[in-house]
Motif scaffolding. Structure first.
Motif, PDB file in Angstrom:
ATOM      1  N   ALA A   1       0.878  -1.207  -0.009  1.00 36.86           N
ATOM      2  CA  ALA A   1       0.067   0.114  -0.002  1.00 36.86           C
ATOM      3  C   ALA A   1       0.682   1.298   0.014  1.00 36.86           C
ATOM      4  O   ALA A   1       0.700   2.153  -0.656  1.00 36.86           O
ATOM      5  CB  ALA A   1      -0.814  -0.146   1.110  1.00 36.86           C
TER       6      ALA A   1
ATOM      7  N   LEU B   1       1.277   9.382 -13.180  1.00 41.87           N
ATOM      8  CA  LEU B   1      -0.223  10.322 -13.341  1.00 41.87           C
ATOM      9  C   LEU B   1      -0.107  11.383 -12.048  1.00 41.87           C
ATOM     10  O   LEU B   1      -0.698  12.268 -12.259  1.00 41.87           O
ATOM     11  CB  LEU B   1      -1.275   9.111 -12.900  1.00 41.87           C
ATOM     12  CG  LEU B   1      -2.704   9.411 -13.440  1.00 41.87           C
ATOM     13  CD1 LEU B   1      -2.743   9.517 -14.767  1.00 41.87           C
ATOM     14  CD2 LEU B   1      -3.664   8.304 -12.538  1.00 41.87           C
ATOM     15  N   LEU B   2       0.401  11.029 -11.172  1.00 39.38           N
ATOM     16  CA  LEU B   2       0.362  11.979 -10.103  1.00 39.38           C
ATOM     17  C   LEU B   2       1.126  13.267 -10.466  1.00 39.38           C
ATOM     18  O   LEU B   2       0.765  14.469 -10.268  1.00 39.38           O
ATOM     19  CB  LEU B   2       1.196  11.510  -8.680  1.00 39.38           C
ATOM     20  CG  LEU B   2       0.150  10.229  -8.100  1.00 39.38           C
ATOM     21  CD1 LEU B   2       0.940   9.761  -6.960  1.00 39.38           C
ATOM     22  CD2 LEU B   2      -1.103  10.538  -7.716  1.00 39.38           C
TER      23      LEU B   2
ATOM     24  N   ALA C   1       2.370   1.703  -3.481  1.00 36.13           N
ATOM     25  CA  ALA C   1       1.469   1.752  -4.631  1.00 36.13           C
ATOM     26  C   ALA C   1       1.569   3.159  -5.272  1.00 36.13           C
ATOM     27  O   ALA C   1       1.678   3.216  -6.735  1.00 36.13           O
ATOM     28  CB  ALA C   1      -0.008   1.536  -4.160  1.00 36.13           C
ATOM     29  N   PRO C   2       1.708   4.365  -4.700  1.00 34.75           N
ATOM     30  CA  PRO C   2       1.883   5.678  -5.690  1.00 34.75           C
ATOM     31  C   PRO C   2       3.330   5.761  -6.164  1.00 34.75           C
ATOM     32  O   PRO C   2       3.387   6.474  -7.038  1.00 34.75           O
ATOM     33  CB  PRO C   2       1.681   6.775  -4.305  1.00 34.75           C
ATOM     34  CG  PRO C   2       1.264   5.835  -3.256  1.00 34.75           C
ATOM     35  CD  PRO C   2       1.532   4.522  -3.143  1.00 34.75           C
TER      36      PRO C   2
ATOM     37  N   LEU D   1       3.470  10.991   1.469  1.00 33.95           N
ATOM     38  CA  LEU D   1       3.805   9.558   2.058  1.00 33.95           C
ATOM     39  C   LEU D   1       4.722   9.545   3.457  1.00 33.95           C
ATOM     40  O   LEU D   1       4.186   8.584   4.242  1.00 33.95           O
ATOM     41  CB  LEU D   1       4.777   8.772   0.957  1.00 33.95           C
ATOM     42  CG  LEU D   1       4.043   8.350  -0.354  1.00 33.95           C
ATOM     43  CD1 LEU D   1       5.120   7.549  -1.114  1.00 33.95           C
ATOM     44  CD2 LEU D   1       2.878   7.590  -0.092  1.00 33.95           C
TER      45      LEU D   1
ATOM     46  N   VAL E   1       1.418   4.944 -11.820  1.00 34.69           N
ATOM     47  CA  VAL E   1       0.790   5.925 -10.967  1.00 34.69           C
ATOM     48  C   VAL E   1       1.477   7.054 -10.974  1.00 34.69           C
ATOM     49  O   VAL E   1       1.173   8.285 -10.630  1.00 34.69           O
ATOM     50  CB  VAL E   1       0.338   5.122  -9.667  1.00 34.69           C
ATOM     51  CG1 VAL E   1      -0.144   5.969  -8.777  1.00 34.69           C
ATOM     52  CG2 VAL E   1      -0.447   3.768  -9.999  1.00 34.69           C
TER      53      VAL E   1
ATOM     54  N   ILE F   1       4.559  14.797  -3.288  1.00 29.09           N
ATOM     55  CA  ILE F   1       4.394  13.333  -2.789  1.00 29.09           C
ATOM     56  C   ILE F   1       4.985  12.752  -1.933  1.00 29.09           C
ATOM     57  O   ILE F   1       4.773  12.063  -0.939  1.00 29.09           O
ATOM     58  CB  ILE F   1       4.897  12.560  -4.210  1.00 29.09           C
ATOM     59  CG1 ILE F   1       3.984  13.195  -5.383  1.00 29.09           C
ATOM     60  CG2 ILE F   1       4.571  10.944  -4.272  1.00 29.09           C
ATOM     61  CD1 ILE F   1       4.449  12.659  -6.663  1.00 29.09           C
TER      62      ILE F   1
ATOM     63  N   GLN G   1       4.559   3.093  -8.124  1.00 28.67           N
ATOM     64  CA  GLN G   1       4.522   2.243  -9.303  1.00 28.67           C
ATOM     65  C   GLN G   1       4.557   3.518 -10.523  1.00 28.67           C
ATOM     66  O   GLN G   1       3.849   4.564 -10.623  1.00 28.67           O
ATOM     67  CB  GLN G   1       3.084   1.731  -9.358  1.00 28.67           C
ATOM     68  CG  GLN G   1       2.834   0.520  -8.248  1.00 28.67           C
ATOM     69  CD  GLN G   1       3.735  -0.789  -8.754  1.00 28.67           C
ATOM     70  OE1 GLN G   1       4.385  -0.764  -9.901  1.00 28.67           O
ATOM     71  NE2 GLN G   1       3.770  -1.661  -7.810  1.00 28.67           N
TER      72      GLN G   1
END
Lengths: 233, 233
Positions: B189, B201-202, B192-193, B217, B198, B213, B195
């Motif tokens: 989890a 995308l962020l 995941a951001p 986290l 992803v 970011i 990856q």
DNA sequence: TTGACAAACGGACACCTGTCCACTAAAATG
DNA sequence: CATTTTAGTGGACAGGTGTCCGTTTGTCAA
């Protein structure tokens, strides 16, 4: 000339999985008009695709197969759905709208019952996980082939993000979580494991059950609360 | 002999981004042998690809271009690298190994300094974010085209997961976080951001900066600690 | 050296995706 | 109803990926 003008635009929106409701809300006034033969073809395409997908699996079917089965030229197929992902999204449109409506209703109920915002968020994530679980193949195909212009994101994700953001803001308002946080980014972080491709990796690559994924995400959300105690929900 | 031995198999592993160290550890004894003409071709391919990527961008270059530039047949190219993603991973192999070594060294240092495990984890995530930032195009290409058999995952991700898991276990041992948690899933989890898809995308879709970011986290990780206070780091 | 054999080579080809465009026909207009 | 306008149609085609397979070449053993 021209011809395709307005159509192109609409398909751009549909590509983002917008149903008519959403579309209407977000774009109250847009070029209209889809000729009746076009609409008939659209429906033939959708039902042919649904059948083929059901029979052979999403990934085994290609666009040529679909156009043949729907008795439509390739050009027609691509005019209606710019790629396979868009088609997949269209196939889920109805269920997506239903899901959104149910979520909205349930969250409304929970708010009336004075359920904590974080608990609502936990419920929402669980619901989303089960929705993902049911539609993994279509969602993966969709997320793979849709192109995102910088600054843009697919409609399903926008909706999810808005929902999470709303609940987080609510949690700030009710003093459940600290106010000095980067809520937009936090929402994305929470949703990251539910991105279709990541979700599939967790399920198939790692063998996690939906329950396990749900439990961990709920744990994370529970820890957002100010005092740091475990969630009671 | 030998030199290149076992190269064929190696390429399968390299595809997963394994450097020699990892490879040796995980696969002490394996089929050997890569003929010297093959090795020469491999290097011509890699350097041609590097040049083309630098000049035109990763996504604008196709496999045929690369094979032409490397003066090699398509068949040869595909024998060495089953797809563009594999090639990208191979291009990063060296930098990946360097990064891993640096991480290992820094974590060792922090442990000697009695830095808290959660703080180490926060540092690691930050480092990983910056690594992602530098290699986004190659990482995205790689994660897109590599096929994962169920139960398998790409080596870079395995390494990241192992590292996070190790730190979380350490944090349990030092009583920083509660022991009754699903650590493997928690690690996924958290990661995941990061990856590649992803992350992009962020960055591009949402416009978040790496710092933003990273901060979020780290906030999430900080909240894992038992008492729920904010991290001191 | 030489012979044998597996590894490596390279380009033709099969397959897919997505675009283009000359043609057709629905709908709006007078 | 006749005419004009324009969305819609379908299939040929361009471009890319990955495979296949007949030929070549490195390597090892005799």
């Amino acid at each position: 000339m021209i011809a395709i003008a307005g159509r192109r635009f609409m398909s751009t929106l549909e590509l983002f999985g917008m149903n008519d409701l959403t579309l209407t809300i977000l774009n109250p006034d847009l070029p209209r008009h889809e000729r009746c033969d076009a609409q008939a073809n659209r429906e033939r395409i959708l039902s042919a695709a649904a059948q083929l997908f059901a029979a052979q699996g999403v990934s085994a079917v290609n666009m040529a197969d679909i156009s043949k089965a729907a008795k439509v030229g390739q050009g027609t197929l691509y005019r209606r759905f710019a790629n396979k992902g868009e088609l997949c999204l269209a196939l889920m449109d109805h269920q997506m709208a239903t899901f959104q409506a149910q979520v909205l209703a349930q969250l409304g109920r929970m708010t009336q019952d004075h359920t904590a915002k974080l608990a609502q968020l936990q419920w929402f994530l669980d619901a989303l996980i089960h929705f993902n679980e049911m539609h993994t193949p279509l969602l993966c195909e969709a997320s793979q082939s849709i192109y995102f212009a910088p600054g843009t994101r697919p409609a399903p994700y926008i909706w999810q993000h808005m929902t999470v953001m709303g609940l987080l803001r609510g949690a700030v308002a009710t003093n459940e979580i600290a106010p000095d946080q980067d809520l937009p980014m936090l929402a994305d972080a929470i949703l990251a494991p539910l991105q279709p491709a990541v979700f599939r990796l967790l399920r198939d690559g790692n063998g996690y059950t939906p329950e396990r994924i749900s439990a961990t995400l709920q744990g994370l959300v529970g820890r957002l609360r100010k005092n740091g105690t475990l969630p009671t929900w």
